[in-house]
Design an enzyme around this catalytic site. Structure first.
Site, short mmCIF file in Angstrom:
data_model
loop_
_atom_site.label_atom_id
_atom_site.label_comp_id
_atom_site.label_asym_id
_atom_site.label_seq_id
_atom_site.Cartn_x
_atom_site.Cartn_y
_atom_site.Cartn_z
N PRO A 48 0.82 -1.22 0.00
CA PRO A 48 0.00 0.00 0.00
C PRO A 48 0.85 1.27 0.00
CG PRO A 48 0.15 -0.85 2.22
CD PRO A 48 0.89 -1.84 1.33
N CYS B 167 2.29 28.94 -16.32
CA CYS B 167 1.67 29.51 -17.51
C CYS B 167 0.94 28.47 -18.35
CB CYS B 167 2.73 30.21 -18.33
SG CYS B 167 3.45 31.54 -17.38
N GLU B 168 -0.05 27.83 -17.77
CA GLU B 168 -0.93 26.90 -18.49
C GLU B 168 -2.29 26.94 -17.82
OE1 GLU B 168 0.09 22.89 -19.17
OE2 GLU B 168 2.24 23.25 -19.04
N1 LLP Z 1 2.27 -1.77 -6.07
C1 LLP Z 1 2.42 -1.52 -7.37
C2 LLP Z 1 3.01 -2.55 -8.23
C3 LLP Z 1 1.99 -0.30 -7.91
O1 LLP Z 1 2.12 -0.06 -9.21
C4 LLP Z 1 1.43 0.69 -7.06
C5 LLP Z 1 0.98 1.97 -7.59
C6 LLP Z 1 1.32 0.39 -5.69
C7 LLP Z 1 1.74 -0.84 -5.23
C8 LLP Z 1 0.75 1.36 -4.70
O2 LLP Z 1 -0.59 1.63 -4.98
P1 LLP Z 1 -1.47 2.51 -3.95
O3 LLP Z 1 -1.62 1.68 -2.70
O4 LLP Z 1 -0.74 3.76 -3.67
O5 LLP Z 1 -2.74 2.72 -4.67
N2 LLP Z 1 0.21 8.69 -9.46
C9 LLP Z 1 -1.12 8.14 -9.30
C10 LLP Z 1 -1.10 6.77 -8.67
C11 LLP Z 1 -0.25 5.76 -9.41
C12 LLP Z 1 -0.17 4.42 -8.76
C13 LLP Z 1 0.82 3.56 -9.44
N3 LLP Z 1 1.04 2.30 -8.83
C14 LLP Z 1 -1.98 9.10 -8.50
O6 LLP Z 1 -1.51 10.17 -8.12
O7 LLP Z 1 -3.17 8.84 -8.27
#
Ligand code: LLP
Length: 422
Positions: free
Chosen positions: A276, A346-347
């Protein structure tokens, strides 16, 4: 549940007034709460404890060394997706045996680093990656502990850009092709095939997709077992969402998630780990920003603030909603104004919120973007030659700058003018 509350009319992070931090560090600034990080980690880890696996914090969500060390001291491992993140996790004090290396494209150098460090597990996402890892491991005379990440063809997640578990996504090995990939992996002498990994997306607010994906993992584990391939580990990935819109779209609490894990995978005799990120760090962080100008447009009132899309890109990139609250506690019953909250970049995309009802604001007021602890600072950039925002960690009544604002000299330090332009 978080520890950012009004006290004596002003917003506090735990026992520290936000005003005091801004006075010391300036604006904008990211502020993290130790108590919130701790609580989130513990609730999640407790709910999965019976399965005997690791809870590996997804470093991509918040890569600050002090944040990771806070979690490491509670027993967290780290989920890393690059050699850089692996080094960050080690520097933060995460033991190698609690590190999982995920990601669809690991380089030879990254594989070498992972093997030399002796990490817990490398999650492999394709047959060519299995072959390369085998080669690298054999050259070093070790066996690489691997899990195969399978793609269960289950769609989930808060936005198309963060859905990962559908067959058209680049991630994982198609679950129908997984048995053949396992047979191949088991034939490679440099690999020690330990388990199966799955990650279907991020900001998931409902349990059904998890259940669907975990049932596919279950089928696979049983099918492989019948084939003589016995796996001892399951890695569930991350993805459990957090509430961004106060009161709306509240994701299930970790014990309900754990109940799904129990009912789908609990009897397989495998240790079960998870990765997580957002769930642990999201609500543990604020981005605090100062109102620079109130600008009356012909149809809109703009609050121009000193944070911008380069500091918190989620609204521009995913149309993400972040709660915005003033640091001065609103007077009950006071009329609100619908502001377009925008940054100086600037966007037009540099817009945090449109027509957001807020108490009347004036230049010099401070506001806080909520739920900015995950995928906030880590996704920031120096676009428009803006220095990266400093980060502050609060613990009870104390706070410390855990990443300072760079100087302009530091921002330019890696650049060089070629001799013909001198
Ligand atoms: N494990 C893997 C293989 C992942 O690709 C990710 C997130 C996680 C764990 C953690 O996931 P979480 O528990 O945080 O949902 N930048 C995007 C989120 C991208 C998530 C990518 N992978 C945002 O700001 O919403």
């Amino acid at each position: 549940m978080h520890h950012f509350h009004y006290r004596n009319g002003r917003l506090h992070a735990e026992d520290v007034a936000i005003d005091d931090i801004v006075q010391a560090v300036g604006s904008p600034v990211y502020i993290y709460s130790t108590a919130t990080l701790t609580r989130h980690f513990q609730v999640f880890a407790d709910s999965l404890k019976e399965f005997g696996g690791l809870v590996c914090f997804a470093v991509k969500s918040n890569g600050n060394t002090a944040v990771i060390r806070t979690l490491a001291r509670l027993g967290a491992g780290a989920d890393v997706v690059s050699g850089g993140e692996l080094m960050v996790a080690r520097a933060a004090g995460v033991p190698a045996e609690r590190i999982i290396f995920s990601g669809v494209g690991k380089s030879r150098a990254e594989m070498e680093l992972a093997l030399d460090e002796g990490i817990h597990q490398i999650n492999v996402e394709s047959v060519p990656e299995l072959d390369l890892l085998n080669e690298v491991a054999l050259a070093r005379g070790v066996k690489a502990p691997v899990a195969l990440r399978v793609n269960p063809d289950v769609g989930a997640g808060g936005h198309a850009k963060i859905t990962t578990g559908k067959k058209e996504n680049k991630f994982g090995i198609d679950w129908t092709a997984a048995p053949a990939a396992y047979r191949h992996a088991c034939s490679l002498p440099g690999l020690d095939v330990k388990g199966v990994a799955v990650h279907i997306g991020s900001q998931i607010a409902d349990l059904q997709p998890f259940e669907d994906a975990f049932l596919r993992v279950r089928d696979l584990v049983l099918m492989l077992r019948a084939d003589g391939i016995s796996l001892s580990r399951i890695d569930l990935g991350g993805g459990l969402g957090v509430p961004y819109e106060d009161g709306n779209d509240i994701p299930p609490p970790p014990p309900e998630y754990a109940a799904i894990v129990r009912s789908t995978l609990g009897d397989l005799g495998c240790s079960i780990s998870a990765e997580p990120g957002r769930l642990i760090a999201g609500n543990a962080g604020l981005l605090v920003s100062e109102v620079m100008f109130i600008k009356e447009g012909s149809t809109r009132t703009f609050a121009i603030v000193d944070a911008a899309m380069n500091d918190l890109v989620r609204p521009a990139m995913y149309e993400a909603f972040h709660g915005i609250i003033p640091v001065a506690e609103p007077v009950p019953g006071e009329a609100t104004i619908g502001y377009d909250v925008v940054g100086p970049v600037c966007e037009t995309g540099d817009t945090f919120a449109r027509q957001r009802p807020l108490p009347p604001l004036k230049a010099g007021d401070l506001i806080a973007f909520k739920t900015a602890g995950a995928y906030g600072a880590t996704m920031s950039s120096q676009y428009n030659a803006r220095p990266l925002v400093p980060e502050v960690l609060v613990d009870g009544n104390r706070f410390a700058v855990v990443r300072r604002r760079p100087t302009f000299e530091e921002m330019r330090a890696l650049e060089q003018v070629p001799e013909w332009l001198e």
